[in-house]
Design a protein around this motif. Structure first.
Motif, PDB file in Angstrom:
ATOM      1  N   TRP A   1       6.030   0.190  10.970  1.00  0.00           N
ATOM      2  CA  TRP A   1       6.289   1.015   9.785  1.00  0.00           C
ATOM      3  C   TRP A   1       6.353   2.474  10.243  1.00  0.00           C
ATOM      4  CZ3 TRP A   1       3.281   0.045   4.573  1.00  0.00           C
ATOM      5  CH2 TRP A   1       3.827   0.853   3.553  1.00  0.00           C
TER       6      TRP A   1
ATOM      7  N   ALA B   1       5.088   5.471   7.595  1.00  0.00           N
ATOM      8  CA  ALA B   1       3.937   5.078   6.791  1.00  0.00           C
ATOM      9  C   ALA B   1       3.169   6.283   6.247  1.00  0.00           C
ATOM     10  CB  ALA B   1       2.994   4.205   7.613  1.00  0.00           C
TER      11      ALA B   1
ATOM     12  N   GLU C   1       4.155   8.758   4.827  1.00  0.00           N
ATOM     13  CA  GLU C   1       4.760   9.282   3.602  1.00  0.00           C
ATOM     14  C   GLU C   1       4.700   8.279   2.455  1.00  0.00           C
ATOM     15  OE1 GLU C   1       8.722  10.003   4.888  1.00  0.00           O
ATOM     16  OE2 GLU C   1       8.105  11.144   6.665  1.00  0.00           O
ATOM     17  N   TYR C   2       3.802   7.318   2.543  1.00  0.00           N
ATOM     18  CA  TYR C   2       3.848   6.199   1.596  1.00  0.00           C
ATOM     19  C   TYR C   2       3.605   6.607   0.151  1.00  0.00           C
ATOM     20  CZ  TYR C   2      -1.304   5.866   1.201  1.00  0.00           C
ATOM     21  OH  TYR C   2      -2.629   6.108   0.948  1.00  0.00           O
ATOM     22  N   ARG C   3       2.965   7.757  -0.101  1.00  0.00           N
ATOM     23  CA  ARG C   3       2.708   8.177  -1.474  1.00  0.00           C
ATOM     24  C   ARG C   3       3.809   9.088  -2.018  1.00  0.00           C
ATOM     25  NH1 ARG C   3      -3.906   8.979  -1.318  1.00  0.00           N
ATOM     26  NH2 ARG C   3      -4.394   6.824  -1.914  1.00  0.00           N
TER      27      ARG C   3
ATOM     28  N   HIS D   1       9.296   6.218  -2.229  1.00  0.00           N
ATOM     29  CA  HIS D   1       9.197   5.913  -0.800  1.00  0.00           C
ATOM     30  C   HIS D   1       9.650   4.491  -0.489  1.00  0.00           C
ATOM     31  CE1 HIS D   1       7.575   5.769   3.289  1.00  0.00           C
ATOM     32  NE2 HIS D   1       7.008   4.615   2.973  1.00  0.00           N
ATOM     33  N   LYS D   2      10.434   4.348   0.571  1.00  0.00           N
ATOM     34  CA  LYS D   2      10.841   3.046   1.085  1.00  0.00           C
ATOM     35  C   LYS D   2      10.345   2.918   2.524  1.00  0.00           C
ATOM     36  CE  LYS D   2      15.123   2.140  -1.493  1.00  0.00           C
ATOM     37  NZ  LYS D   2      16.554   1.767  -1.347  1.00  0.00           N
ATOM     38  N   PRO D   3       9.544   1.909   2.809  1.00  0.00           N
ATOM     39  CA  PRO D   3       9.126   1.703   4.202  1.00  0.00           C
ATOM     40  C   PRO D   3      10.333   1.480   5.099  1.00  0.00           C
ATOM     41  CG  PRO D   3       7.783   0.380   2.704  1.00  0.00           C
ATOM     42  CD  PRO D   3       8.909   0.938   1.887  1.00  0.00           C
TER      43      PRO D   3
ATOM     44  N   ILE E   1       0.525  -2.385   7.531  1.00  0.00           N
ATOM     45  CA  ILE E   1      -0.478  -2.407   6.475  1.00  0.00           C
ATOM     46  C   ILE E   1      -1.737  -3.112   6.990  1.00  0.00           C
ATOM     47  CG2 ILE E   1       0.271  -4.596   5.488  1.00  0.00           C
ATOM     48  CD1 ILE E   1      -0.773  -1.500   3.460  1.00  0.00           C
TER      49      ILE E   1
ATOM     50  N   MET F   1       0.657   2.889  -3.200  1.00  0.00           N
ATOM     51  CA  MET F   1       1.384   2.075  -2.228  1.00  0.00           C
ATOM     52  C   MET F   1       2.643   1.491  -2.892  1.00  0.00           C
ATOM     53  SD  MET F   1       1.116   1.154   0.963  1.00  0.00           S
ATOM     54  CE  MET F   1      -0.623   1.500   1.275  1.00  0.00           C
TER      55      MET F   1
END
Length: 508
Positions: free
Chosen positions: A74, A77, A79-81, A85-87, A141, A432
């Motif tokens: 990932w 990751a 920037e997940y918030r 956001h797209k993994p 994750i 998430m």
């Protein structure tokens, strides 16, 4: 016909015609009966008993099996918030291992079945791998955190209690793993959350956390505890084929049961073979429309559909492939509706077609399996992530068999493990993105060698040898019959008339 030369013309004719006819009849019977005779003899070698060829190849496989493992990294990751956001996933590997199967604790049972366990041993092959297995790292994750949330999602009070313990004791400070590849695969990662929860489960009275079914290990790794284990894959009971050759290798029981609790109805039935030994199709008419492989990795069976004829090293074979039916969940195929594991059937199908729930098989983790790169999966699995590039030739599941003997010619088994990401009410998972996140996929391959193919060709030639001999004998018989008719009609008939005339003339 020399035996007839000193006899009367009539006897000569009968002797010659009878001999030629007998040769033709013998050739005809040989041609009809030889394949059946060879099949009856060959069937004795298709039984799982000590001394047979099938048993020798099963206990000590003559071909190498390889396992290629790919991990999904990932890359964004942190920037997940970020809203929307797209993994983005980067494929690492393959990390290639030679895989060897050893059968242990063999027990022949009275009902013509064989009980055993298997030990799988993997050796890393750096020259066939891409990347550095020792130093490469992967970001993904935290599967233990996700498992806790998923297991307690219907128990809000317990979830709140466990979440508090996690945060107050700093058992996890991030929703991600950033660990070496070798730890994520076989060595295992020393996870404080996992060890603390295992300790908590031991200290609390039974039944307080009934939904938590964590793996009995103090480290987490997708293949941790498996290398060399005799018990991880479970206990198998298969047919030996002694009662009927079509039962050779067919699964009867797994861990003492003919039906698992992981899937309802027909999807939980123990069926198929383990993949290494197949009953010979030999005398069956037509091609089986599908073949089924029992896979302990998913605690169930996967069924492949017939696709086409193939040829390997001059051997004609049949190919079966995994199509969209395998992970359909009842969306398009009614018979796959039992893949839904929801307690309330009204919630089925709970997943779009293309990924099947295996959470109960994976210690309660919100895990699914699919084809690599979500090949043949619903578009909904693609829209929330980037980095997938599904390809039929690269990512389909393939099994090739020689039909007369049931010998596997080539196997290319590949599956992807995904985790269903939700916040589940846990603090660390807030914000998430809700996606089905691929975490790894693996490819298991095996194929016959040219030397082994030559041995198989000899076996396949046996039914034809007798037929060719019968053709040759039949041809001689026909030639003899033609000659017998000719001599009977021309030579022996004329000789007989002369001889009779000479006998009737008076003596002067």
């Amino acid at each position: 016909m020399g035996c007839c030369s000193n006899r009367s013309p009539t006897t000569k004719r009968l002797c010659a015609l009878g001999s030629a006819t007998g040769v033709c009849v013998f050739a005809l019977l040989l041609g009809f009966l030889w394949p059946s005779l060879v099949w009856e003899i060959a069937k004795r070698e298709f039984v799982l008993e000590e001394g047979t060829e099938v048993f020798k190849n099963w206990i000590d496989p003559p071909i190498d099996t390889y396992l290629e493992i790919y991990l999904w990294n990932w890359t964004n990751a942190a920037e997940y918030r970020t809203p929307g956001h797209k993994p983005h996933l980067e494929q690492l590997g393959p990390y290639t291992f030679r895989e060897r199967h050893e059968r242990v604790n063999l027990k022949w049972r009275d009902d013509d079945t064989l009980e055993f366990q298997q030990r799988r041993i993997w050796h890393f092959l750096p020259d066939q791998s891409i990347g550095d297995y020792e130093t490469d790292r992967v970001v993904t994750i935290n599967p233990v955190l996700l498992t806790v949330g998923h297991a307690l999602r219907y128990e809000p009070e317990l979830l709140y209690y466990v979440d508090g313990i996690i945060m107050l004791n700093n058992l996890a400070t991030t929703p991600f793993y950033d660990v070496p590849v070798r730890e994520m695969v076989f060595e295992g990662y020393d996870d404080l959350l996992l060890t603390s929860l295992l300790t908590l489960l031991e200290e609390l009275p039974p039944g307080i956390l009934p939904e938590l079914n964590l793996p009995p290990y103090d480290r987490f790794g997708w293949f941790f505890g498996r290398n060399g284990s005799e018990t991880y894959d479970g206990t198998f009971v298969v047919g030996t084929g002694k009662d009927h050759v079509q039962n050779t290798g067919l699964m009867r029981l797994w861990n003492g049961e003919s039906q698992t609790d992981y899937y309802p109805g027909a999807c939980g039935k123990i069926r198929g073979t383990t993949g290494e030994v197949w009953p010979p199709f030999g005398r069956l008419r037509g091609t089986p429309p599908n073949v089924t492989v029992f896979a302990p990795d998913v605690c169930g069976s996967v069924t492949l559909q017939y696709h086409e004829q193939v040829k390997r090293f001059g051997i004609d074979g049949l190919r079966w492939v995994g199509n969209d039916r395998m992970f359909d969940n009842g969306v398009h195929y009614e018979e796959t509706a039992c893949q839904c594991t929801e307690k309330d059937a009204s919630n089925c199908p709970a997943l779009d077609n293309g990924a099947m729930d295996v959470s109960q098989c994976k210690f309660g983790a919100p895990a699914t399996i699919s084809y690599p790169h979500f090949y043949l999966a619903n578009e909904s699995y693609h829209v929330g992530i980037t980095g997938m590039a599904p390809n039929e030739q690269e990512h389909r599941f393939v099994m090739e068999l020689e039909p007369y003997t049931g010998v596997p010619l080539s196997v290319r088994a590949q599956l992807q493990v995904n985790l269903d990401i939700r916040n589940y009410g846990l603090t660390l998972l807030q914000g998430m993105p809700e996606v089905m996140l691929p975490v790894l996929w693996f490819r298991q391959t095996a194929a016959i060698t040219e030397d082994l193919a030559d041995d198989i060709k000899l076996v396949l030639l046996l039914p034809d040898i007798g037929v060719y001999i019968s053709y040759a004998i039949g041809a001689l018989g026909i030639i003899g019959l033609v000659l017998a008719v000719y001599f009977s009609a021309v030579r022996w008939k004329v000789g007989g008339v002369v001889e009779a005339t000479q006998i009737k003339q008076p003596t002067i």
